[in-house]
Design an enzyme around this catalytic site. Structure first.
Site, PDB file in Angstrom:
ATOM      1  N   GLU A   1      23.161   7.971  21.013  1.00 38.14           N
ATOM      2  CA  GLU A   1      21.837   8.470  21.399  1.00 38.14           C
ATOM      3  C   GLU A   1      20.874   7.341  21.763  1.00 38.14           C
ATOM      4  O   GLU A   1      20.106   7.450  22.718  1.00 38.14           O
ATOM      5  CB  GLU A   1      21.231   9.333  20.286  1.00 38.14           C
ATOM      6  CG  GLU A   1      21.925  10.674  20.079  1.00 38.14           C
ATOM      7  CD  GLU A   1      23.229  10.570  19.299  1.00 38.14           C
ATOM      8  OE1 GLU A   1      23.482   9.495  18.708  1.00 38.14           O
ATOM      9  OE2 GLU A   1      24.002  11.541  19.275  1.00 38.14           O
TER      10      GLU A   1
ATOM     11  N   HIS B   1      20.686  19.359  11.234  1.00 38.63           N
ATOM     12  CA  HIS B   1      20.827  19.957  12.565  1.00 38.63           C
ATOM     13  C   HIS B   1      19.791  21.050  12.819  1.00 38.63           C
ATOM     14  O   HIS B   1      20.007  21.898  13.679  1.00 38.63           O
ATOM     15  CB  HIS B   1      22.214  20.593  12.725  1.00 38.63           C
ATOM     16  CG  HIS B   1      23.342  19.644  12.882  1.00 38.63           C
ATOM     17  ND1 HIS B   1      23.847  18.914  11.837  1.00 38.63           N
ATOM     18  CD2 HIS B   1      24.085  19.303  13.969  1.00 38.63           C
ATOM     19  CE1 HIS B   1      24.867  18.161  12.262  1.00 38.63           C
ATOM     20  NE2 HIS B   1      25.028  18.382  13.546  1.00 38.63           N
TER      21      HIS B   1
HETATM   22  C1  LIG Z   1      24.374  11.378  15.820  1.00 42.08           C
HETATM   23  C2  LIG Z   1      25.116  12.564  16.252  1.00 42.08           C
HETATM   24  N1  LIG Z   1      25.348  12.761  17.549  1.00 42.08           N
HETATM   25  C3  LIG Z   1      26.008  13.855  17.985  1.00 42.08           C
HETATM   26  C4  LIG Z   1      26.449  14.807  17.090  1.00 42.08           C
HETATM   27  C5  LIG Z   1      27.176  16.055  17.571  1.00 42.08           C
HETATM   28  N2  LIG Z   1      28.586  15.940  17.252  1.00 42.08           N
HETATM   29  C6  LIG Z   1      29.094  16.405  16.102  1.00 42.08           C
HETATM   30  S1  LIG Z   1      30.689  15.997  15.903  1.00 42.08           S
HETATM   31  C7  LIG Z   1      30.730  15.218  17.400  1.00 42.08           C
HETATM   32  C8  LIG Z   1      31.991  14.564  17.863  1.00 42.08           C
HETATM   33  C9  LIG Z   1      32.385  13.465  16.931  1.00 42.08           C
HETATM   34  O1  LIG Z   1      33.512  12.832  17.416  1.00 42.08           O
HETATM   35  P1  LIG Z   1      34.407  11.950  16.482  1.00 42.08           P
HETATM   36  O2  LIG Z   1      33.551  10.927  15.808  1.00 42.08           O
HETATM   37  O3  LIG Z   1      35.536  11.448  17.289  1.00 42.08           O
HETATM   38  O4  LIG Z   1      34.920  12.941  15.343  1.00 42.08           O
HETATM   39  P2  LIG Z   1      35.828  14.241  15.533  1.00 42.08           P
HETATM   40  O5  LIG Z   1      34.901  15.383  15.740  1.00 42.08           O
HETATM   41  O6  LIG Z   1      36.729  14.007  16.674  1.00 42.08           O
HETATM   42  O7  LIG Z   1      36.549  14.361  14.237  1.00 42.08           O
HETATM   43  C10 LIG Z   1      29.496  15.279  18.028  1.00 42.08           C
HETATM   44  C11 LIG Z   1      29.192  14.708  19.336  1.00 42.08           C
HETATM   45  C12 LIG Z   1      26.175  14.573  15.726  1.00 42.08           C
HETATM   46  N3  LIG Z   1      26.524  15.454  14.795  1.00 42.08           N
HETATM   47  N4  LIG Z   1      25.527  13.450  15.342  1.00 42.08           N
END
Ligand SMILES: Cc1ncc(C[n+]2csc(CCOP(=O)(O)OP(=O)(O)O)c2C)c(N)n1
Ligand SMILES: Cc1ncc(C[n+]2csc(CCOP(=O)(O)OP(=O)(O)O)c2C)c(N)n1
Ligand SMILES: [Mg+2]
Ligand SMILES: [Mg+2]
Lengths: 332, 333, 333, 332
Positions: free
Chosen positions: A62, A131
């Protein structure tokens, strides 16, 4: 077109599509806004229509995204940034507050930052404390930012187009419960603009002036319909932009109703809506008040998860009815 | 619940450990299938991130830990929670918004913590737990606890500033923390190919002087061994290691995911690399467990999960009356 | 002001360029000495970060740029500003809080920008300018400007999340940006030995797939050559480079610095590596400039700075009446 | 000791030293707090007295530092974090707001975060827009944070000791102009605690109740001394902690004076001080008001650099005198 009852997502997408058509310098960037269509489906098919350069998927960064948008805005582009949840603006606060908001002023006017930051705000989906926040108060207290909170699809489209036109950074806070709800007004197909800094009188009633934004506009409207049955008539004013804040319609209404109620979802303590109270009691309306000002806001708690807790934490229609009725009945 | 590491020499060395590994992976899977079902039937609220297909990582990692060792987890944290020893009744109760849930219904799936088993909490913020893990490791170092802290996170989290700042602090202070990147190929819809200009994400450690290793995250035994070595390194004061476990999530990112960013073929291909099946093959091949042993573990897992769900259902719904009092810890006199 | 790069084949190839490099380094030094003096005499307000001893980096870098190429600068930005072609009158005027200062007295030393010479601004936030540079590079790429953006920052800034996120975006999108770390050994009092677990800070590029080079930041010619190569790479679409220029600041971090974290010997030792003296030796040795030429450049530099100070003094003090109107750019009709 | 007129820096250092002596789990971390002694000299010689483990210099990584402190606080330590300028809390907002403030609540009470974040706030040193903000409003609107604003050396010491004792995250905002000024009261040498959440009546006067914090307490005091000469007598109330906010002394005072003025340095629009107005006009004091509430706050501009601009942007003693006089004279 006679029947265009869009959802807020659709209306926002239409606004962005118009802006993308109108101005080559407009582009969108954010997480999962491409093929995925956005965490809340707002960008939808724009990726397929405008391609990956202009609908730019980003890594989960972000601070980087907003900073990149600031830099792009400084040098000829008009970025629209989508931050999935307004809670994650916490990651990007430096770029929002210390950079975007201040650059034009700090450098003496030679640069400006035409940037729109759209983000999903508020509670109601069971996503819990990280959230679900309503953070408009943070941005409102930062000179250099404009802050928009649309309350319906029609409003959202017209306000977003104005936000994109604006040469200054605009924080655009979309309540997530509104995304999928069809509006009651038709949304014209083409471009129209609702100027930033002009409040809207949503409905008029003789007994009580209520000021509210976003999802609370919907709830106050529902409450007002109930109260109508009891002979209690509410004027509802939606400032639409809380920075700048247009108080004239509030003052005008108070001259008639003499009673003020302010409603917000954000926690009560230190919340933005206090600004409305402060302007009223330090301003021209003071002499018109015939009842104590009353405020209804979120509890001073992080937003909880379980539905019964989440509901209890922020004003619901019944809470509005009860409090509005009280002030009118007690101060006839 | 026994403390897994106490049982262990090498993960494949004893029947007991092999059974434990299998049972735990199976419990994670059954748990998530059960909550997915409850969710689908509208009995759960909010959102949910399933780790089905990724079970080897939490289990292999936590088998290399003592009860006192700590973890920080993520939005996709059911597996970490169970593998570290959490009570599934209180987990389901939390998801159902019950008073006896881990968070008293206030947190939900993304905020379960279990202090007793050293789980410092899932986190709804991508990358949010990483500096917290580093801080817990600093506590361990300052208080000479002799413990390690595991920081679980996804591939996507590595692009957050939080990862960067935390990794550097851990490295310069030689803190007892192990960074575990569960690389399932995607951060929501964003593929690692698009989000990184790197062959191996473990190479990101190079920028901090942190050794990085990439390995098959669906091989519970490999996961265990790599973790054990990293834990040993951490506990002996040599500092952090970055382990990248390559794995895959079978389900969508969350319920609303339409899987538009990946193909059915890709998903199917990865299903053939099921960490549970893979482990079953190995243990049978080596003559460590029989087919009957295996079936028994799955039966046990199912039984435990069903019992947990039934028990959790009986809980009292969380009561809004307690909300205001729950914000601050009382100042003790 | 001529555009330096237009004059240039190789920095040492022509007398003209050698003179330009020397004159500009000298102007930076004299400028900073002059403002330090004004500050010391209480005629300036606020804080001030001097780059005396580091002049080779801004000059060598900016000589490899066209006027249209852009830079982002830092709190220690007088050198970048002057090297990119800013008007010293407006710079001093700004420091004096005058209406005709670059920022109309609203920004001061840490916020000078000069759109006409492609300077997107100093920044009071460590690391704050890095994502902004990346964004400007994205503009360049999207608008096919054919320009490069230089992101100047210090060693300390590399530990901010802003660096991390910006570097990754620049790398995956192959943006025309060059990251320039002016490693002066300290972020305020924090030495690179304590703040990094790395031999060379340029190795941090490895974690993003960004090539990194470390070189003598007091050698204006080396700085120029490395920058030129990185600029070429960026402009041809191959993406960012991370250049680490090893240098040293002679003065304290800011006025209140008591230099407790380093020794007088260390400072003196670095004074022997003065980038200006070094360059003088080289050009004399190679017979490019005479001692008289050199003296002439210093004389010119002094003259220009004195003239700038005198001119700036005449400016009107900034007027508070304009403040409210200066917050937002007017919406054009 | 009879004459202990310390500066605020000295008083804060004394508080930290006592806490370091009292509790092995207390440690300090931040940028340049070691040999350098802190950007504003607050940690001073603590590094030499307690060593580099407990007075821990960090790289320039506000997000990492605060996050590390959160993790340490969760697992047995009591970190005090120094962020050089409150503006840089923007870098760490996720850890402050989404983590520290909410963890105890979100996880159901099993964890808590005894963390103190000390930082330098406010304008007046010519450091311009990115080093001069007053951001208390952000933190006040976040349930789960306590927010302290000391106004003198004596107060600072007693409040900091309570903040360190507190099992919850406390944001401790120190006005940078106060650091080097000696207080008027003696600061006792040993430990004493001023409880969080108790307002202080700084002085009493019959005509006007003024509510202010931090540096504004100093300025209101100076203004009050002038106004005394005109026969206008001010009661000054310093809430000391704005979360929680103790309004009782304000209500009690308004019952006597009937006039309220609120003063803050932060930009007026959406500023925290509105909370005081809202509580007064929606609370028990409404009936006691004999004059309109009046507020005096920073201009809605980023803090400018040049001294004449910087002064104009925030309330000065003369502004306070003028506005206070006006409300008293106009509403006799
Ligand atoms: C700071 C932040 N940005 C965006 C999100 C929205 N979000 C939740 S999970 C996710 C994907 C996370 O990817 P990864 O770290 O690879 O974990 P995975 O879900 O694949 O286990 C996103 C973009 C969030 N919760 N927090
Ligand atoms: C985000 C942020 N943190 C801290 C500071 C305070 N500060 C200003 S300059 C500086 C040191 C920066 O070091 P470096 O990046 O190496 O640049 P140098 O000063 O050595 O040129 C610090 C800590 C700041 N301005 N911004
Ligand atoms: Mg992933
Ligand atoms: Mg440095």
């Amino acid at each position: 077109m006679s029947d265009r009852k869009l959802t807020m997502s659709e209306a926002l997408r239409e606004a962005m599509s118009i802006a993308l058509d109108e101005r080559p310098e407009v582009f969108i960037l954010g997480e999962d806004i491409g093929i995925y269509g956005g965490a809340f489906g707002v960008t939808g098919d724009l990726y397929h229509r405008y391609g990956k350069e202009r609908i730019r998927d980003t890594p989960i960064s972000e601070l980087g995204i907003v900073g990149t948008a600031v830099g792009a805005a400084l040098s000829g582009m008009r970025p629209i940034v989508e931050i999935q949840f307004s809670d994650f603006t916490a990651q990007a606060m430096d770029q929002i507050v210390n950079q975007a908001a201040k650059i034009h002023f700090m450098v003496g006017g030679g640069l400006h930052v035409p940037l729109v930051l759209r983000t999903a705000s508020g509670s109601g989906t069971g996503a819990a404390a990280q959230h679900s926040q309503s953070l408009e108060g943070w941005f409102a207290n930062v000179p250099g930012l404009k802050v928009v909170i649309p309350s319906s699809p029609y409003e959202a489209k017209g306000l977003l187009l104005s936000a994109i036109d604006d040469p200054n950074p605009v924080i655009f806070l979309e309540h997530k419960l509104l995304y999928k709800v069809a509006g009651t007004e038709d949304v014209p197909e083409g471009a129209y603009r609702i100027p930033l800094g002009v409040s809207r009188v949503v409905r008029e009633g003789k007994d009580l002036t209520v000021v509210a934004t976003g999802i609370m506009v919907t709830r106050v409207l529902a409450a007002a319909a109930e109260l109508d049955k009891e002979g209690i008539n509410i004027t509802l004013i939606d400032p639409r932009t809380i920075s700048p804040l247009d108080m004239e319609p509030v003052y005008a209404s108070l001259a008639k109703t003499g009673r003020l109620m302010v409603v917000q979802e954000a926690p009560e303590h230190g919340g933005f809506i206090n600004e409305v109270i402060a302007r009223v009691v330090t301003g021209p309306s003071l002499g018109h008040l015939i009842a104590p000002v009353t405020r209804l806001a979120g509890m001073n708690v992080p937003i909880p998860y379980a539905p019964q807790l989440e509901k209890a934490a922020v004003p619901q229609v019944e809470d509005i009815i009860k409090q509005a009725r009280e002030v009118v009945v007690n101060w006839r | 619940m026994t403390t897994p590491a106490l049982l262990l020499g090498h993960p494949l060395a004893s029947q007991e450990n092999a059974r434990y590994a299998l049972l735990t992976m199976s419990r994670i899977r059954k748990f998530e299938e059960a909550v997915e079902d409850l969710f689908g039937r509208g009995m759960m609220h909010g959102t949910m991130h399933l780790s089905i297909g990724q079970e080897a990582s939490p289990v292999g990692v936590c088998m290399a830990l003592n009860l006192e060792d700590q973890i920080t987890s993520t939005h996709r944290g059911h597996g970490h929670c169970i593998a570290k020893g959490a009570d599934p009744v209180r987990m389901v109760a939390e998801l159902l918004g019950k008073e006896n849930g881990y968070c008293g219904g206030r947190g939900g799936s993304m905020h379960i913590a279990d202090v007793e088993t050293g789980n410092l909490g899932a986190n709804g913020i991508v990358g949010g737990g990483i500096p917290i893990a580093v801080g817990a490791a600093l506590s361990s170092q300052l208080m000479k606890k002799g413990t390690v802290v595991i920081s679980f996170f996804g591939d996507g989290a590595m692009n957050e500033g939080a990862f960067h700042e935390a990794a550097n602090l851990a490295s310069i202070w030689k803190l007892p923390v192990v960074f575990i990147c569960e690389n399932n190929g995607y951060g929501m819809s964003s593929s690692t190919e698009l989000a990184f200009n790197l062959e191996k994400l473990s190479d990101r450690g190079l920028g901090y002087g942190i050794p990085g290793i990439t390995l098959d995250g669906n091989d519970v035994s490999a996961v265990y061994e790599a973790t054990e070595a990293a834990v040993k390194r951490a506990k002996s004061g040599e500092g952090p290691t970055l382990l990248e476990f390559v794995t895959y999530r079978w389900k969508g990112h969350s319920r609303s995911d339409k899987n538009l960013y990946r193909t059915k073929e890709e998903i199917d291909e990865w299903k053939t690399k099921d960490p549970i099946l893979h482990f079953e093959h190995v243990v049978v091949e080596r003559g460590l467990l029989t087919e009957a042993d295996i079936a028994e573990q799955h039966r046990l897992a199912t039984e435990q999960v069903i019992a947990a769900v039934n028990e959790a259902m009986k809980g009292k719904p969380a009561d809004p009356a307690g909300l205001l009092d729950a914000v601050f810890k009382k100042v003790s006199a």
